[in-house]
Design an enzyme around this catalytic site. Structure first.
Site, PDB file in Angstrom:
ATOM      1  CG  ASN A  76      -7.041   0.902  -0.346  1.00 42.34           C
ATOM      2  OD1 ASN A  76      -7.354   0.009  -1.127  1.00 42.34           O
ATOM      3  ND2 ASN A  76      -5.845   1.466  -0.372  1.00 42.34           N
TER       4      ASN A  76
ATOM      5  CG  ASP B 267      -1.956   1.009   1.288  1.00 43.55           C
ATOM      6  OD1 ASP B 267      -2.381   1.443   0.210  1.00 43.55           O
ATOM      7  OD2 ASP B 267      -2.414   1.365   2.400  1.00 43.55           O
TER       8      ASP B 267
END
Ligand code: G3H
Ligand code: 13P
Ligand code: ZN
Length: 349
Positions: free
Chosen positions: A266, A83
């Site tokens: 997310n 990420d």
């Protein structure tokens, strides 16, 4: 089942018209919570680690814990994703460690704070795509800048400061060949996103819809997608926490996004709140307790509950067994022969 390509996972989600939650992890209990939720709902999963997480846990621990998950849950496809990679080197090291997907967040400079120029973003992202695709690894890029700061990462400010320009998104996709694209539509990282319940006029869903129309083959990603539910805020505050009143992204807005090309969503903050609330409750009610299992077990269960709910709301529930995972080597062949190209001009031919 070996770890799978995030590209395949998202292609399947597009075929099925659903979204896939990408949940952040820093430790074993969070991985366990996600896997139990995936088993409970029969969902494919994306497990992601930020740079901060890789540093906190030592990434080799995280890698082996996720490999353990793939052995323990052989019927669940798992993509392991970096990420907010801040540089080519960060993405390269993730790929060399065994991640099956990376995000090159070139919307910010390598310091993770200063917005970069469009040309800088294209250049670094294309370099990561070349390196990753040769190895069958998926790449997510970002254009536009999210608000908020997490663990020192982020430009700060409101989520509305740097909304993605659809023309630039198309040019970016063409010049980089990313598999997935994070766009800025007004969300921000962390708990403090909105001071009142946001509606369509706050989140730029029209921008998202315009981008999807022009980039139908590029999977859209919504960052900062925690809903920051009031009940989770209340538990934290009831047991001694001091969260200020705040609103997150309504699940209905995410579902509208999913109907318009959003495939990866997310979520980190909601799980942080669930864990913290559960731990606070045990320590508040039973101050004599000191065995970490006494509070980590309820914390893990609280996170599992949030993740299972999101998996159902995003639509990935029930889809774990829909397809046979391709090998990463086969995915690399698809990039090489052009069959996996997402570039709008290539795809139009
Ligand atoms: O993008 C932000 C994620 O919530 C990860 O946050 O950088 O504090 O690990 P972190
Ligand atoms: P939240 O802070 O809304 O959970 O967003 C997480 C995220 O976007 C991680 O990249
Ligand atoms: Zn993010």
């Amino acid at each position: 089942m070996p770890l799978v390509s995030m590209r395949q996972l998202l292609d399947e989600a597009a075929k099925g018209g659903y979204g896939v939650g990408a949940f952040n992890v820093n430790d074993m209990e969070q991985i366990q919570a996600i896997m139990e939720a995936a088993k409970e709902t029969n969902s494919p999963v994306i497990i992601q680690a930020s740079r901060g997480a890789r540093q906190f846990a030592q990434d080799r621990y995280l890698y082996h814990l996720i490999l353990a998950a793939s052995e323990l849950y052989p019927n669940i496809p798992i993509a392991m994703h970096q990420d907010h990679g801040n540089s080519f080197e960060t993405c390269k090291s993730a790929i060399e460690l065994g991640f099956t997907s990376v995000m090159m967040d070139g919307s910010l400079k390598a310091d993770g704070k200063t917005p970069s120029t469009f040309e800088e973003n294209v250049e670094v992202t294309r370099k990561v795509v070349d390196f990753a695709h040769e190895r069958g690894i998926t790449v997510e890029g970002e254009i536009g800048v999210l608000g908020g700061v997490e663990d020192g990462h982020g430009a700060g400010g409101s989520g509305l400061d740097h909304i993605t320009d659809p023309d630039q998104a198309v040019e970016f996709a063409e010049r980089t060949g990313v598999d997935a694209l994070a766009i800025a539509i007004g969300t921000s990282h962390g708990a403090y996103k909105f001071t009142k319940k946001p509606d369509g006029s706050v989140l730029k869903m029209d921008v998202l819809i315009a981008i999807h129309k022009r980039l139908p083959n590029t999977h859209l990603v919504m960052h900062g997608s925690s809903s920051v539910p009031k009940d989770l805020q209340d538990i934290v505050n009831q047991y001694g926490g001091k969260l200020k009143e705040t609103w997150g992204v309504p699940v209905e807005e995410i579902q509208l996004g999913i109907r318009n090309g959003v495939r990866k969503i997310n979520v980190d903050t909601d799980n942080r709140l669930a864990i913290t609330g559960a731990i606070r409750k045990v320590l508040w009610e039973s101050p004599e307790k000191f065995d970490p299992r006494d509070y980590m077990k309820p914390a893990r269960e609280a996170m599992q509950k949030v993740v299972a709910l999101r998996m159902t709301q995003f639509g990935q529930a029930g889809h774990a067994g829909d397809y046979k995972p391709a090998s990463i080597a086969d995915i690399a062949k698809g990039y090489k022969d052009g069959s996996l190209s997402t570039r709008p001009l290539v795809a139009a031919k």
